[in-house]
Design a protein around this motif. Structure first.
Motif, PDB file in Angstrom:
ATOM      1  N   ALA A 166      68.971  31.244  36.808  1.00 45.23           N
ATOM      2  CA  ALA A 166      67.510  31.300  36.679  1.00 45.23           C
ATOM      3  C   ALA A 166      66.949  32.516  37.427  1.00 45.23           C
ATOM      4  O   ALA A 166      66.107  33.233  36.887  1.00 45.23           O
ATOM      5  N   ASN A 197      59.959  35.799  31.250  1.00 48.68           N
ATOM      6  CA  ASN A 197      61.287  35.599  31.842  1.00 48.68           C
ATOM      7  C   ASN A 197      61.257  34.506  32.905  1.00 48.68           C
ATOM      8  O   ASN A 197      62.182  33.698  33.002  1.00 48.68           O
ATOM      9  N   GLN A 198      60.192  34.453  33.695  1.00 52.30           N
ATOM     10  CA  GLN A 198      60.146  33.436  34.740  1.00 52.30           C
ATOM     11  C   GLN A 198      59.974  32.037  34.154  1.00 52.30           C
ATOM     12  O   GLN A 198      60.544  31.072  34.668  1.00 52.30           O
ATOM     13  N   HIS A 209      61.272  31.066  31.339  1.00 47.11           N
ATOM     14  CA  HIS A 209      62.617  30.673  30.905  1.00 47.11           C
ATOM     15  C   HIS A 209      63.533  30.427  32.101  1.00 47.11           C
ATOM     16  O   HIS A 209      64.447  29.610  32.026  1.00 47.11           O
ATOM     17  N   ALA A 210      63.259  31.116  33.219  1.00 43.53           N
ATOM     18  CA  ALA A 210      64.037  30.874  34.438  1.00 43.53           C
ATOM     19  C   ALA A 210      63.808  29.457  34.958  1.00 43.53           C
ATOM     20  O   ALA A 210      64.766  28.766  35.311  1.00 43.53           O
ATOM     21  N   VAL A 211      62.565  28.994  34.985  1.00 45.24           N
ATOM     22  CA  VAL A 211      62.338  27.626  35.477  1.00 45.24           C
ATOM     23  C   VAL A 211      62.872  26.591  34.481  1.00 45.24           C
ATOM     24  O   VAL A 211      63.278  25.495  34.885  1.00 45.24           O
ATOM     25  N   LEU A 236      61.190  34.685  42.772  1.00 51.64           N
ATOM     26  CA  LEU A 236      61.694  33.357  43.127  1.00 51.64           C
ATOM     27  C   LEU A 236      62.865  33.403  44.107  1.00 51.64           C
ATOM     28  O   LEU A 236      63.177  32.406  44.760  1.00 51.64           O
ATOM     29  N   CYS A 278      56.181  40.439  30.272  1.00 50.06           N
ATOM     30  CA  CYS A 278      57.645  40.308  30.235  1.00 50.06           C
ATOM     31  C   CYS A 278      58.142  39.472  31.418  1.00 50.06           C
ATOM     32  O   CYS A 278      58.940  38.555  31.246  1.00 50.06           O
ATOM     33  N   ARG A 334      49.401  36.665  39.350  1.00 53.49           N
ATOM     34  CA  ARG A 334      49.598  37.293  38.036  1.00 53.49           C
ATOM     35  C   ARG A 334      48.370  37.129  37.147  1.00 53.49           C
ATOM     36  O   ARG A 334      48.081  38.008  36.321  1.00 53.49           O
ATOM     37  N   VAL A 338      53.143  32.257  42.567  1.00 56.70           N
ATOM     38  CA  VAL A 338      53.368  33.420  41.707  1.00 56.70           C
ATOM     39  C   VAL A 338      52.265  33.578  40.658  1.00 56.70           C
ATOM     40  O   VAL A 338      51.675  34.656  40.528  1.00 56.70           O
ATOM     41  N   LEU A 385      62.000  25.282  41.726  1.00 61.47           N
ATOM     42  CA  LEU A 385      61.268  26.547  41.727  1.00 61.47           C
ATOM     43  C   LEU A 385      59.883  26.449  41.088  1.00 61.47           C
ATOM     44  O   LEU A 385      59.021  27.300  41.325  1.00 61.47           O
ATOM     45  N   LEU A 391      67.538  35.591  35.501  1.00 60.11           N
ATOM     46  CA  LEU A 391      66.593  35.707  34.392  1.00 60.11           C
ATOM     47  C   LEU A 391      65.222  36.127  34.914  1.00 60.11           C
ATOM     48  O   LEU A 391      64.447  36.802  34.216  1.00 60.11           O
ATOM     49  N   ASP A 392      64.910  35.763  36.157  1.00 53.19           N
ATOM     50  CA  ASP A 392      63.631  36.130  36.781  1.00 53.19           C
ATOM     51  C   ASP A 392      63.660  37.559  37.340  1.00 53.19           C
ATOM     52  O   ASP A 392      62.667  38.044  37.883  1.00 53.19           O
ATOM     53  N   HIS A 401      62.336  32.322  47.807  1.00 55.31           N
ATOM     54  CA  HIS A 401      62.097  30.889  47.915  1.00 55.31           C
ATOM     55  C   HIS A 401      63.427  30.134  47.791  1.00 55.31           C
ATOM     56  O   HIS A 401      63.700  29.198  48.542  1.00 55.31           O
ATOM     57  N   LEU A 447      65.695  27.016  32.939  1.00 50.27           N
ATOM     58  CA  LEU A 447      67.111  27.025  33.297  1.00 50.27           C
ATOM     59  C   LEU A 447      67.322  26.298  34.626  1.00 50.27           C
ATOM     60  O   LEU A 447      68.375  25.705  34.865  1.00 50.27           O
ATOM     61  N   ASP A 448      66.321  26.318  35.478  1.00 51.48           N
ATOM     62  CA  ASP A 448      66.395  25.641  36.778  1.00 51.48           C
ATOM     63  C   ASP A 448      66.093  24.135  36.655  1.00 51.48           C
ATOM     64  O   ASP A 448      66.127  23.405  37.638  1.00 51.48           O
ATOM     65  N   HIS A 499      56.696  26.545  43.324  1.00 48.91           N
ATOM     66  CA  HIS A 499      56.506  27.873  43.910  1.00 48.91           C
ATOM     67  C   HIS A 499      55.913  28.822  42.861  1.00 48.91           C
ATOM     68  O   HIS A 499      54.995  29.594  43.154  1.00 48.91           O
ATOM     69  N   ARG A 500      56.451  28.732  41.645  1.00 53.33           N
ATOM     70  CA  ARG A 500      55.877  29.543  40.558  1.00 53.33           C
ATOM     71  C   ARG A 500      54.392  29.226  40.374  1.00 53.33           C
ATOM     72  O   ARG A 500      53.566  30.133  40.343  1.00 53.33           O
ATOM     73  N   ARG A 539      54.424  44.723  31.812  1.00 54.41           N
ATOM     74  CA  ARG A 539      55.231  44.264  32.937  1.00 54.41           C
ATOM     75  C   ARG A 539      54.947  42.783  33.250  1.00 54.41           C
ATOM     76  O   ARG A 539      55.850  41.981  33.438  1.00 54.41           O
ATOM     77  N   MET A 587      65.906  30.493  24.777  1.00 58.52           N
ATOM     78  CA  MET A 587      66.340  31.773  24.222  1.00 58.52           C
ATOM     79  C   MET A 587      67.831  31.680  23.897  1.00 58.52           C
ATOM     80  O   MET A 587      68.583  30.986  24.584  1.00 58.52           O
TER      81      MET A 587
END
Lengths: 422, 422
Positions: free
Chosen positions: A272, B268-269, B271-273, A231, B264, B243, B239, B231, A275-276, A234, B275-276, B234-235, B261, B284
């Motif tokens: 964020a 994390n991503q 939880h990142a979005v 991310l 995980c 995946r 992304v 974000l 965390l990513d 971006h 947070l965003d 974009h994810r 990988r 978490m």
């Protein structure tokens, strides 16, 4: 230079503020020159409460470059110190002090050694951007000592090579670090957007939060983010450029709602992308989260935001209140939700500009214990015992001015005769 | 239907697993039909340890649709229940039970009322996807009762309208929820990538973490993310599609390092979005972070990852170990870092498949207290007192099978005479 004249010592003492980014710097495009992947914007903090003071001195009697931080000698061998020293020596000019009979030719600076003493008026380990203020102060004071012709923006490009965010400490008020395009970094420096008087009603309260875990250094953290986050590019290419324009407008127009929204969302986005990162980086902890919830709950309850928050690479909260009245109301909420341990003196728990404490009607622990839940807290549950001690202390401050030379010799950190720390 | 025949009750009991996403679903493109903005992939959990059992019954003597969850009557008026009931009734077929002399015509289903009882074999409030298993079980059992011709993928599209992630509980093993393109949602359903026997050495350990704060519901949370995160698109667009392909390959090839990988980083991503999102969403907490650190530290110390972790909309950790041996080593590490309170019986702290406990050489609290720091922990600092109680308990389980009809009538949750909960 004769043996008699070798006894002279020339010194300069300067004071430089810390700064807190409201549009974050995270990620380098060049690790050595410290060139960022996006612009950033910061607020300079009042040096009365948070600053670094540095004395730099030169003497033919010094045998090597030496540095003391908070009274303790530290190594100057790190690449970042060396970059700054090399860049400054390369720009040094002739210096003449007729009164002391000192005459240094610009080429002499390559041979002369330096003694440097630096002191933070706040805990170094508290995660309050001590390296930013420290490197900025080193560069600024050396530039004065060596009579550099460069202006503060040009000096900021040197400080940048010591610590990226240090470049933003070369100015007071509101500062933008322009990322630049050149490979050599010549166009990556700080510019002042507005001085501290432009928007002087803002009040800043910093919550120094207890950390249970050792933190990831920002240097390795941002490297890991650039290498692993899906991310970050971006963010840097699409999100930040728009926010920079919006934040400049918000500052120009003293538009607090926009300022707060941008500062909060950009802080959250920085965390964020942390965390990513793989493995993920956690800088905020549960206490940080609870401070955000406290502010967000209040902001939502009001017609317009009262307080902005931003968090750097650690759990400490930097809260920016729109004015003194709001700051007093914020302080009441913070003391209600995060009271000190019972045996704490309030005067040691709220430090910096204590007049905000008076505005909030708090004199001692009895006043803290008498605080009632703020109206936006509907559930009326008193904070648990556990909350005590989650915050170490709060610092009350405000936007402040840029670096200054302290001409009063009593403020020097080095002895004018020995060149060693006082 | 005569008065004599009105005494009959027809019932079906089924059991449906929960699932845990390893490529996350977060964000809808249609709130009513529950259509996601990206594909997701999940692992179905063994229903022996985590499942919902549901009995559905129909009788001309029932006067209204009623439902009981864990013995307590709940309202069926929510739009999501109503969507599922409407969709299933619309597809109902003729049902004949010659033995009981029951003959229901497909049009009768519109008038007949239902009694439904549902039971989770794990704490509903623990944040373990109880709604996913619950809605899937409701749809599956009603489909059997009403003799639907639809296959599990088609049923999953109905369950999806009750709770998005429920659609993935219609299959065992490894399941993909295809987001689909159609506006009416007809191509948004679950498909099985591989059954639970395909990769049966995996062991799953769930840490049920104590939460201090009330959590944001995933429905409102993902709505806020779609509306405010810079974000999330974009994810979803750039992304996740890559995946999904990689995760399908990893599952197909039982490639644990890639699987770990991807799981995980995608957790994390997600939880990142969160947070965003504005205001930010924190699912978490510090305990979740410490579990991640514990796993990451171990994975880095080994040549190849031993354990994957993933977190849903709450602080609970779902850890997937590559095999039983690794799971026993993981359990030792978890018990060392997150010991139970001293007065806890280990048998109540490690639940589910207790054979892992035996593999780990743990019989009682004395064995827990005798655990030594794992070799990757260099600082050798014993876990603080504070850590005790941060985790409520651990559940040991494994990938498991899909929904099944329980033909043994003693397992029905409704009384065959009264049609009320037993």
């Amino acid at each position: 230079m004769g043996s008699e004249s070798e006894k002279w010592i020339l010194m300069v003492t300067a004071r430089t503020p810390t700064n807190i980014a409201v549009i974050k710097y995270w990620g380098k495009r060049d690790e050595t020159l410290i060139l960022p992947i996006n612009d950033s914007i910061s607020v300079t903090l009042d040096p009365s409460h948070l600053c670094t003071t540095t004395t730099v001195s030169v003497s033919p009697s010094f045998h090597q470059d030496r540095m003391w931080l908070n009274g303790k000698e530290i190594s100057l061998e790190g690449g970042r110190f060396q970059s700054c020293l090399r860049e400054i020596r390369g720009r040094a000019q002739d210096v003449e002090d007729k009164k002391k009979g000192i005459n240094i030719k610009k080429e002499d600076w390559q041979k002369l050694h330096l003694h440097i003493a630096s002191y933070n008026n706040f805990p170094t380990a508290a995660g309050l951007a001590s390296s930013a203020a420290g490197l900025a102060c080193l560069v600024f004071s050396l530039a004065k000592l060596m009579n550099l012709k460069e202006d503060n923006s040009q000096l900021s490009a040197i400080a940048r090579q010591g610590s990226g965010s240090a470049c933003r400490s070369l100015y007071g008020g509101f500062v933008k670090w322009v990322m630049g395009k050149e490979d050599n970094g010549s166009d990556s420096f700080a510019v002042q957007l507005a001085d501290e008087k432009h928007w002087d009603e803002l009040v800043i309260i910093i919550g120094v939060v207890s950390a249970r875990q050792k933190e990831t250094s920002s240097t390795s953290g941002m490297r890991d983010t650039v290498e692993t986050s899906a991310l970050i590019q971006h963010r840097a290419k699409e999100v930040v450029p728009k926010r920079i324009v919006q934040m400049e407008d918000a500052i120009q127009n003293r538009d607090f709602p926009s300022f707060a929204r941008l500062a909060c969302t950009d802080s959250n986005q920085f965390h964020a992308v942390c965390l990513d990162t793989y493995p993920p980086i956690f800088y905020m902890n549960d206490t940080s989260h609870r401070i955000i919830s406290c502010v967000e709950k209040w902001n939502r309850a009001e017609v317009t935001p009262q307080v902005a928050y931003t968090f750097d690479a650690g759990p400490n909260a930097v809260m920016i209140a729109r004015n003194r009245k709001t700051a007093a109301l914020l302080l009441q909420r913070l003391l209600y939700n995060f009271p000190p341990e019972s045996d704490t003196d309030v005067a040691n728990y709220i430090i910096g500009d204590k007049s905000i404490l008076k505005d909030a009607g708090i004199k001692d622990m009895k006043d803290v214990e008498a605080l009632t839940p703020p109206p936006e807290v509907k559930d009326n549950i008193p904070p648990t015992q556990k909350s005590k001690g989650d915050v170490n202390y709060f610092i009350c401050t405000r936007p402040g001015g840029g670096p200054v030379v302290l001409s009063d010799e009593t403020q020097a950190l080095l002895d004018p005769i020995t060149g060693l720390p006082k």
